[in-house]
Scaffold this active site. Structure first.
Site, PDB file in Angstrom:
ATOM      1  N   ARG A 129      69.166  76.004  31.647  1.00 14.18           N
ATOM      2  CA  ARG A 129      69.726  74.803  31.048  1.00 14.18           C
ATOM      3  C   ARG A 129      71.231  74.730  31.240  1.00 14.18           C
ATOM      4  NH1 ARG A 129      67.031  73.517  26.022  1.00 14.18           N
ATOM      5  NH2 ARG A 129      65.806  72.549  27.663  1.00 14.18           N
ATOM      6  N   TYR A 130      71.897  75.846  31.050  1.00 14.63           N
ATOM      7  CA  TYR A 130      73.357  75.881  31.126  1.00 14.63           C
ATOM      8  C   TYR A 130      73.777  76.410  32.494  1.00 14.63           C
ATOM      9  CZ  TYR A 130      73.001  75.634  25.998  1.00 14.63           C
ATOM     10  OH  TYR A 130      72.725  75.267  24.704  1.00 14.63           O
TER      11      TYR A 130
ATOM     12  N   ARG B 116      73.970  80.691  32.691  1.00 16.95           N
ATOM     13  CA  ARG B 116      73.068  81.621  32.024  1.00 16.95           C
ATOM     14  C   ARG B 116      71.647  81.073  31.949  1.00 16.95           C
ATOM     15  NH1 ARG B 116      76.336  78.698  28.934  1.00 16.95           N
ATOM     16  NH2 ARG B 116      75.899  78.204  26.750  1.00 16.95           N
TER      17      ARG B 116
ATOM     18  N   CYS C 132      54.429  88.323  19.647  1.00 13.19           N
ATOM     19  CA  CYS C 132      55.412  88.771  18.662  1.00 13.19           C
ATOM     20  C   CYS C 132      54.727  89.782  17.746  1.00 13.19           C
ATOM     21  CB  CYS C 132      55.897  87.604  17.805  1.00 13.19           C
ATOM     22  SG  CYS C 132      57.020  86.489  18.656  1.00 13.19           S
TER      23      CYS C 132
ATOM     24  N   CYS D 148      55.993  83.728  13.041  1.00 18.02           N
ATOM     25  CA  CYS D 148      56.716  82.951  12.030  1.00 18.02           C
ATOM     26  C   CYS D 148      56.119  81.556  11.978  1.00 18.02           C
ATOM     27  CB  CYS D 148      58.188  82.846  12.395  1.00 18.02           C
ATOM     28  SG  CYS D 148      58.973  84.443  12.602  1.00 18.02           S
TER      29      CYS D 148
ATOM     30  N   CYS E  22      57.887  78.726  13.949  1.00 17.61           N
ATOM     31  CA  CYS E  22      58.175  79.032  15.364  1.00 17.61           C
ATOM     32  C   CYS E  22      58.382  77.769  16.205  1.00 17.61           C
ATOM     33  CB  CYS E  22      57.033  79.831  15.976  1.00 17.61           C
ATOM     34  SG  CYS E  22      57.358  80.278  17.702  1.00 17.61           S
TER      35      CYS E  22
ATOM     36  N   ARG F 222      58.555  77.934  19.540  1.00 16.60           N
ATOM     37  CA  ARG F 222      57.785  78.097  20.791  1.00 16.60           C
ATOM     38  C   ARG F 222      56.305  78.273  20.501  1.00 16.60           C
ATOM     39  NH1 ARG F 222      62.189  81.422  22.945  1.00 16.60           N
ATOM     40  NH2 ARG F 222      63.683  79.816  23.514  1.00 16.60           N
TER      41      ARG F 222
ATOM     42  N   ASP G 163      64.105  72.962  14.488  1.00 13.76           N
ATOM     43  CA  ASP G 163      63.726  72.068  15.591  1.00 13.76           C
ATOM     44  C   ASP G 163      62.596  71.125  15.179  1.00 13.76           C
ATOM     45  OD1 ASP G 163      65.560  73.117  17.388  1.00 13.76           O
ATOM     46  OD2 ASP G 163      64.140  74.569  18.216  1.00 13.76           O
TER      47      ASP G 163
ATOM     48  N   ASP H  24      69.764  72.130  18.208  1.00 18.98           N
ATOM     49  CA  ASP H  24      69.322  72.257  19.596  1.00 18.98           C
ATOM     50  C   ASP H  24      68.772  70.875  19.965  1.00 18.98           C
ATOM     51  OD1 ASP H  24      68.878  73.429  22.039  1.00 18.98           O
ATOM     52  OD2 ASP H  24      67.864  75.187  21.220  1.00 18.98           O
TER      53      ASP H  24
ATOM     54  N   LYS I  51      72.431  73.437  22.691  1.00 19.57           N
ATOM     55  CA  LYS I  51      72.874  73.613  21.308  1.00 19.57           C
ATOM     56  C   LYS I  51      74.157  72.836  21.064  1.00 19.57           C
ATOM     57  CE  LYS I  51      70.929  78.247  21.286  1.00 19.57           C
ATOM     58  NZ  LYS I  51      70.493  78.278  22.715  1.00 19.57           N
TER      59      LYS I  51
HETATM   60  C1  LIG Z   1      70.135  79.263  23.363  1.00 19.48           C
HETATM   61  C2  LIG Z   1      69.937  79.225  24.806  1.00 19.48           C
HETATM   62  C3  LIG Z   1      70.761  79.956  25.668  1.00 19.48           C
HETATM   63  C4  LIG Z   1      71.918  80.788  25.184  1.00 19.48           C
HETATM   64  O1  LIG Z   1      72.892  79.989  24.571  1.00 19.48           O
HETATM   65  P1  LIG Z   1      74.228  80.631  23.985  1.00 19.48           P
HETATM   66  O2  LIG Z   1      74.898  79.512  23.265  1.00 19.48           O
HETATM   67  O3  LIG Z   1      75.006  81.135  25.165  1.00 19.48           O
HETATM   68  O4  LIG Z   1      73.817  81.746  23.072  1.00 19.48           O
HETATM   69  C5  LIG Z   1      70.522  79.874  27.021  1.00 19.48           C
HETATM   70  N1  LIG Z   1      69.518  79.112  27.509  1.00 19.48           N
HETATM   71  C6  LIG Z   1      68.709  78.397  26.698  1.00 19.48           C
HETATM   72  C7  LIG Z   1      67.643  77.565  27.302  1.00 19.48           C
HETATM   73  C8  LIG Z   1      68.894  78.446  25.321  1.00 19.48           C
HETATM   74  O5  LIG Z   1      68.073  77.738  24.519  1.00 19.48           O
END
Ligand SMILES: *Cc1c(COP(=O)(O)O)cnc(C)c1O
Length: 395
Positions: free
Chosen positions: A138-139, A142, A151, A155, A158, A160, A321, A358, A365
């Site tokens: 997504r980002y 990362r 798990c 929970c 959850c 997911r 969520d 989110d 986020k």
């Molecule tokens: C939460 C999340 C991350 C990590 O986000 P940070 O703000 O860097 O902790 C990375 N990818 C996805 C899809 C996420 O939901």
């Protein structure tokens, strides 16, 4: 010594005392009829804990006094989200009180089968942003790797739930299912941070965790690994010397732990967090804002304080969520903003996490919180502090 306490802290103390009366300590599991003859060595064996999880209504009825609504909830949860509760978690639940914050996170209620208008199967559109199986990108820098669908405990809130919930824990050391994900990370040199989550990666066997970490660590441009887990809270016995040895090989690894209530921080949980922290693994927390569980500022503040005491740095509070069947857990966003208002400035800065929504549809986020900027003009900011006093900053 009689330390001065503000009204909020006084409430904390009263609440804590009231709660500790109903808390059964981890050594007290033998007071539960079902577990009274359990050998302490078995109790400390995480495989024993997994094998003896409570997964049916009849088993659950042996350890808590089920309400008719919970019985209906368990019936309706079939085929949706598995029921599995570790004996350790059972030993922390209040057998008499259906509002017990630990019980509510683990025991289904009938409201779980109510689907509300804005709720979705995949609220954060993770499946859409998946370039390879088990991977969410997504980002820019990362990725999120979903290492398992299992798990230790499921929970009820959850996010997911579309993926997780198998009661059988499969872990045979074969990590070929991540071939495409690893190839994707290898071929995308912008990815410097891999977050391994699930499910809970720590329900996998040590050799499988080792193999996953080894594969990702060997990618030169990956600088940093993180693991998202709830095991120190739901199955602290899983944090063994052997697991620590595996993790230490791949340093730096940061571990984010899902904590929702101060009652979760038992002596046994502290032992698990100590082992991780003593191994030089930085610990962070992730908390979901949950109605009737942690939606009051003094409970959230108490949780954050307890986290700092066990060397866990509060990281995120999540707005719950919009996932199907969770309306009974959700609060208005204003509740979260008010909690942040009661934290910032009133307590240690390290005890203040970031409150995030989110974004539905996959925007990532988004931080939300109180507004401290009253007005802004050329060269001038008018700000308010945590007490509401007004200050001007001239640029
Ligand atoms: C939460 C999340 C991350 C990590 O986000 P940070 O703000 O860097 O902790 C990375 N990818 C996805 C899809 C996420 O939901």
């Amino acid at each position: 010594m009689n330390p001065t306490v503000d009204i909020d802290n006084q409430k904390t103390l009263q609440e804590a005392t009231a709660q500790s009366r109903s808390i059964r300590r981890y050594t007290d599991y033998q007071q539960i009829t079902l577990y009274k003859d359990i050998n302490p060595l078995d109790w400390e064996d995480w495989h024993w804990q997994i094998r003896h999880r409570i997964c049916t209504k009849d088993e659950l009825a042996q350890v808590i006094k089920l309400t008719p609504d919970e019985e209906e909830g368990i019936r309706k949860a079939k085929g949706r989200l598995s029921l599995a509760i570790t004996p350790y978690w059972v030993s922390l639940m209040d057998p008499e009180d259906p509002d017990c914050p630990l019980r509510r996170q683990a025991v289904p209620v009938s409201a779980e089968s109510v689907i509300s208008p804005h709720e979705m199967v995949d609220p954060c559109a993770e499946d859409r942003d998946s370039p390879a199986p088990h991977l969410v990108h997504r980002y820019p820098d990362r990725v999120l790797l979903l290492a398992t669908e299992q798990c230790a405990m499921y929970c009820r809130h959850c996010t997911r739930r579309r993926l997780v919930g198998d009661r059988e824990v499969h872990s045979n050391g074969d990590v070929s299912r991540f071939d495409a994900a690893v190839e994707y990370i290898k071929s995308n040199r912008k990815i410097r941070d891999v977050l391994i989550s699930g499910g809970d990666p720590f329900v996998l066997e040590d050799n499988e965790i080792d193999a996953i970490l080894e594969r990702i660590r060997s990618i030169p441009h990956v600088e940093f690994l993180r693991i998202g887990t709830r095991v120190p809270v739901t199955l602290p016995q899983r944090v063994t010397e052997e697991l620590i040895k595996v993790l230490k090989k791949y340093s730096p690894i940061w571990v984010s732990i899902h904590f929702n209530h101060p009652k979760e921080i038992t002596k046994r949980c502290k032992m698990a967090c100590d082992m991780l922290a003593d191994a030089g693994i930085p610990l962070g927390s992730q908390t979901v804002l949950l109605r009737g569980i942690n939606d009051r500022p003094y409970i959230m503040k108490k949780l954050m304080h307890e986290l700092l005491k066990i060397r866990v740095r509060p990281y995120y509070i999540y707005q719950c969520d919009l996932v199907r069947g969770t309306q009974h857990f959700r609060t208005p966003v204003a509740v979260g903003i008010n909690i942040m208002e009661k934290l910032r400035g009133h307590t240690t800065g390290y005890a203040v996490p970031t409150y995030v929504v989110d974004a539905p549809g996959g925007g990532g986020k988004i931080p939300v919180g109180p507004n401290y900027i009253l007005s802004q003009a050329k060269g001038k900011y008018v700000l308010r502090n945590y007490r509401g006093k007004i200050y001007t900053y001239l640029e």
